[in-house]
Design a protein around this motif. Structure first.
Motif, PDB file in Angstrom:
ATOM      1  N   ALA A 149       0.824  -1.208   0.000  1.00  0.00           N
ATOM      2  CA  ALA A 149       0.000   0.000   0.000  1.00  0.00           C
ATOM      3  C   ALA A 149       0.861   1.263   0.000  1.00  0.00           C
ATOM      4  CB  ALA A 149      -0.931  -0.014   1.211  1.00  0.00           C
ATOM      5  N   ARG A 150       1.928   1.267   0.764  1.00  0.00           N
ATOM      6  CA  ARG A 150       2.804   2.447   0.782  1.00  0.00           C
ATOM      7  C   ARG A 150       3.471   2.654  -0.575  1.00  0.00           C
ATOM      8  NH1 ARG A 150       5.487   3.940   6.456  1.00  0.00           N
ATOM      9  NH2 ARG A 150       3.786   3.357   7.844  1.00  0.00           N
ATOM     10  N   ASN A 151       3.861   1.556  -1.194  1.00  0.00           N
ATOM     11  CA  ASN A 151       4.433   1.663  -2.534  1.00  0.00           C
ATOM     12  C   ASN A 151       3.397   2.213  -3.512  1.00  0.00           C
ATOM     13  OD1 ASN A 151       6.449   0.865  -4.763  1.00  0.00           O
ATOM     14  ND2 ASN A 151       4.598  -0.248  -5.343  1.00  0.00           N
ATOM     15  N   GLU A 152       2.144   1.775  -3.333  1.00  0.00           N
ATOM     16  CA  GLU A 152       1.088   2.265  -4.206  1.00  0.00           C
ATOM     17  C   GLU A 152       0.868   3.764  -4.018  1.00  0.00           C
ATOM     18  OE1 GLU A 152      -1.826   2.485  -7.015  1.00  0.00           O
ATOM     19  OE2 GLU A 152      -0.400   0.867  -6.611  1.00  0.00           O
ATOM     20  N   TYR A 153       0.917   4.209  -2.797  1.00  0.00           N
ATOM     21  CA  TYR A 153       0.718   5.637  -2.518  1.00  0.00           C
ATOM     22  C   TYR A 153       1.815   6.479  -3.175  1.00  0.00           C
ATOM     23  CZ  TYR A 153       0.303  10.004   0.077  1.00  0.00           C
ATOM     24  OH  TYR A 153       0.174  11.333   0.418  1.00  0.00           O
ATOM     25  N   PHE A 181     -10.172  -1.966   2.330  1.00  0.00           N
ATOM     26  CA  PHE A 181      -8.967  -2.545   1.736  1.00  0.00           C
ATOM     27  C   PHE A 181      -8.034  -1.476   1.172  1.00  0.00           C
ATOM     28  CE2 PHE A 181     -12.172  -5.928   1.608  1.00  0.00           C
ATOM     29  CZ  PHE A 181     -11.488  -6.941   2.276  1.00  0.00           C
ATOM     30  N   LEU A 182      -7.666  -0.540   2.051  1.00  0.00           N
ATOM     31  CA  LEU A 182      -6.559   0.394   1.790  1.00  0.00           C
ATOM     32  C   LEU A 182      -6.773   1.307   0.596  1.00  0.00           C
ATOM     33  CD1 LEU A 182      -3.693  -2.195   2.436  1.00  0.00           C
ATOM     34  CD2 LEU A 182      -4.658  -0.564   4.061  1.00  0.00           C
ATOM     35  N   GLY A 183      -8.031   1.657   0.334  1.00  0.00           N
ATOM     36  CA  GLY A 183      -8.302   2.569  -0.769  1.00  0.00           C
ATOM     37  C   GLY A 183      -7.662   3.930  -0.592  1.00  0.00           C
ATOM     38  N   ASP A 184      -7.406   4.325   0.663  1.00  0.00           N
ATOM     39  CA  ASP A 184      -6.764   5.610   0.932  1.00  0.00           C
ATOM     40  C   ASP A 184      -5.434   5.733   0.194  1.00  0.00           C
ATOM     41  OD1 ASP A 184      -7.703   4.009   3.422  1.00  0.00           O
ATOM     42  OD2 ASP A 184      -8.401   6.054   3.846  1.00  0.00           O
ATOM     43  N   TYR A 185      -4.714   4.619   0.110  1.00  0.00           N
ATOM     44  CA  TYR A 185      -3.391   4.625  -0.516  1.00  0.00           C
ATOM     45  C   TYR A 185      -3.483   4.741  -2.036  1.00  0.00           C
ATOM     46  CZ  TYR A 185      -1.763   3.098   4.085  1.00  0.00           C
ATOM     47  OH  TYR A 185      -1.488   3.027   5.429  1.00  0.00           O
ATOM     48  N   PHE A 186      -4.675   4.485  -2.559  1.00  0.00           N
ATOM     49  CA  PHE A 186      -4.916   4.633  -3.994  1.00  0.00           C
ATOM     50  C   PHE A 186      -5.460   6.021  -4.326  1.00  0.00           C
ATOM     51  CE2 PHE A 186      -4.748   0.102  -3.468  1.00  0.00           C
ATOM     52  CZ  PHE A 186      -4.319  -0.414  -4.677  1.00  0.00           C
ATOM     53  N   GLY A 187      -5.615   6.833  -3.304  1.00  0.00           N
ATOM     54  CA  GLY A 187      -6.194   8.153  -3.509  1.00  0.00           C
ATOM     55  C   GLY A 187      -7.706   8.165  -3.430  1.00  0.00           C
ATOM     56  N   ILE A 188      -8.302   7.039  -3.017  1.00  0.00           N
ATOM     57  CA  ILE A 188      -9.759   6.954  -2.864  1.00  0.00           C
ATOM     58  C   ILE A 188     -10.077   7.231  -1.396  1.00  0.00           C
ATOM     59  CG2 ILE A 188     -11.806   5.536  -3.249  1.00  0.00           C
ATOM     60  CD1 ILE A 188     -10.069   3.775  -5.086  1.00  0.00           C
ATOM     61  N   LEU A 189     -10.303   8.490  -1.083  1.00  0.00           N
ATOM     62  CA  LEU A 189     -10.470   8.891   0.311  1.00  0.00           C
ATOM     63  C   LEU A 189     -11.948   9.035   0.676  1.00  0.00           C
ATOM     64  CD1 LEU A 189      -7.650  11.588   0.584  1.00  0.00           C
ATOM     65  CD2 LEU A 189      -7.490   9.109   0.799  1.00  0.00           C
ATOM     66  N   MET A 190     -12.241   8.782   1.931  1.00  0.00           N
ATOM     67  CA  MET A 190     -13.606   8.930   2.427  1.00  0.00           C
ATOM     68  C   MET A 190     -13.859  10.404   2.753  1.00  0.00           C
ATOM     69  SD  MET A 190     -13.984   5.521   4.790  1.00  0.00           S
ATOM     70  CE  MET A 190     -15.759   5.553   4.671  1.00  0.00           C
ATOM     71  N   ASP A 191     -15.100  10.822   2.579  1.00  0.00           N
ATOM     72  CA  ASP A 191     -15.449  12.219   2.833  1.00  0.00           C
ATOM     73  C   ASP A 191     -15.509  12.538   4.320  1.00  0.00           C
ATOM     74  OD1 ASP A 191     -15.666  12.761   0.107  1.00  0.00           O
ATOM     75  OD2 ASP A 191     -17.748  12.093   0.049  1.00  0.00           O
TER      76      ASP A 191
END
Length: 204
Positions: free
Chosen positions: A33-37, A118-128
């Motif tokens: 996930a960190r690599n993805e970010y 499942f770590l969407g934050d690291y993909f740039g998919i952030l919750m509002d």
């Protein structure tokens, strides 16, 4: 603790494999996930579609989670059996722990959604907004707590003291994972807030 360890057969490879699988999952996914970010490796694999990349990682995490659980169950069957609770508490407590653990895991997944879980934050998919309903109004990390409760429930159900040892190990692994995962996730949302603030100033 010494009496517990007396019923743990460390010579069984299945136990060591189970311990390795338990440590592998949160460690690997945090690294990926960190690599993805930073590098968007998985997103690029899916033609720049971050959501599809996140679903792919979710599939991997879910699949390896099932494998981890199977390895744990196999390891327990090769360990010495010893009653830790008298009947009928041995089944009642085990069943209650497993049911409550599954409740925390499933409801937290439902509340967060696939990308939130499942770590969407690291993909740039952030919750509002931060999720504040059940089970997050009861526990800070309901998924990790629920998973730990399931490990303990299974150990008590099969009457394997080795399972209690593994549960303690699981809890420690999760605590270590949270020390890395929590601050990094907070940093992602702090960066978004700072970016939005800077953008609003420019518009003014």
């Amino acid at each position: 603790m010494s009496s517990l360890l007396a019923y743990v057969d460390f010579s069984k490879p299945s136990l060591l494999i189970s311990l390795a699988a338990i440590a592998f999952n949160p460690t690997a996914w945090n690294i990926v996930a960190r690599n993805e970010y930073r590098n968007k490796t998985i997103t690029r694999m899916f033609g720049g579609n971050a959501r599809r990349g996140c679903y792919f990682l979710a599939f991997l995490i879910f699949s390896f989670g099932i494998l981890r659980d199977r390895l744990y169950e196999r390891a327990l069957h090769e360990q010495p059996r010893h009653a830790m609770l008298p009947a009928p508490l041995n089944t009642l407590v085990a069943g209650a722990l497993f049911a409550a653990g599954q409740l925390f895991v499933l409801t937290s997944t439902y509340a967060l959604g696939i990308t939130g879980t499942f770590l969407g934050d690291y993909f740039g998919i952030l919750m509002d907004h931060r999720v504040e309903g059940f089970p997050f109004n009861v526990l800070r990390d309901p998924m990790y707590v629920g998973s730990t409760m399931c490990f303990l429930g299974v150990a008590l159900w099969y009457e394997r003291p080795a399972g209690v040892f593994v549960t303690i190990y699981v809890y420690i692994v999760y605590l270590i994972a949270l020390r890395f995962e929590g601050p990094f996730t907070d940093m992602i949302y702090s960066n978004r807030a700072a970016s939005q603030k800077a953008k609003s100033k420019k518009e003014l």
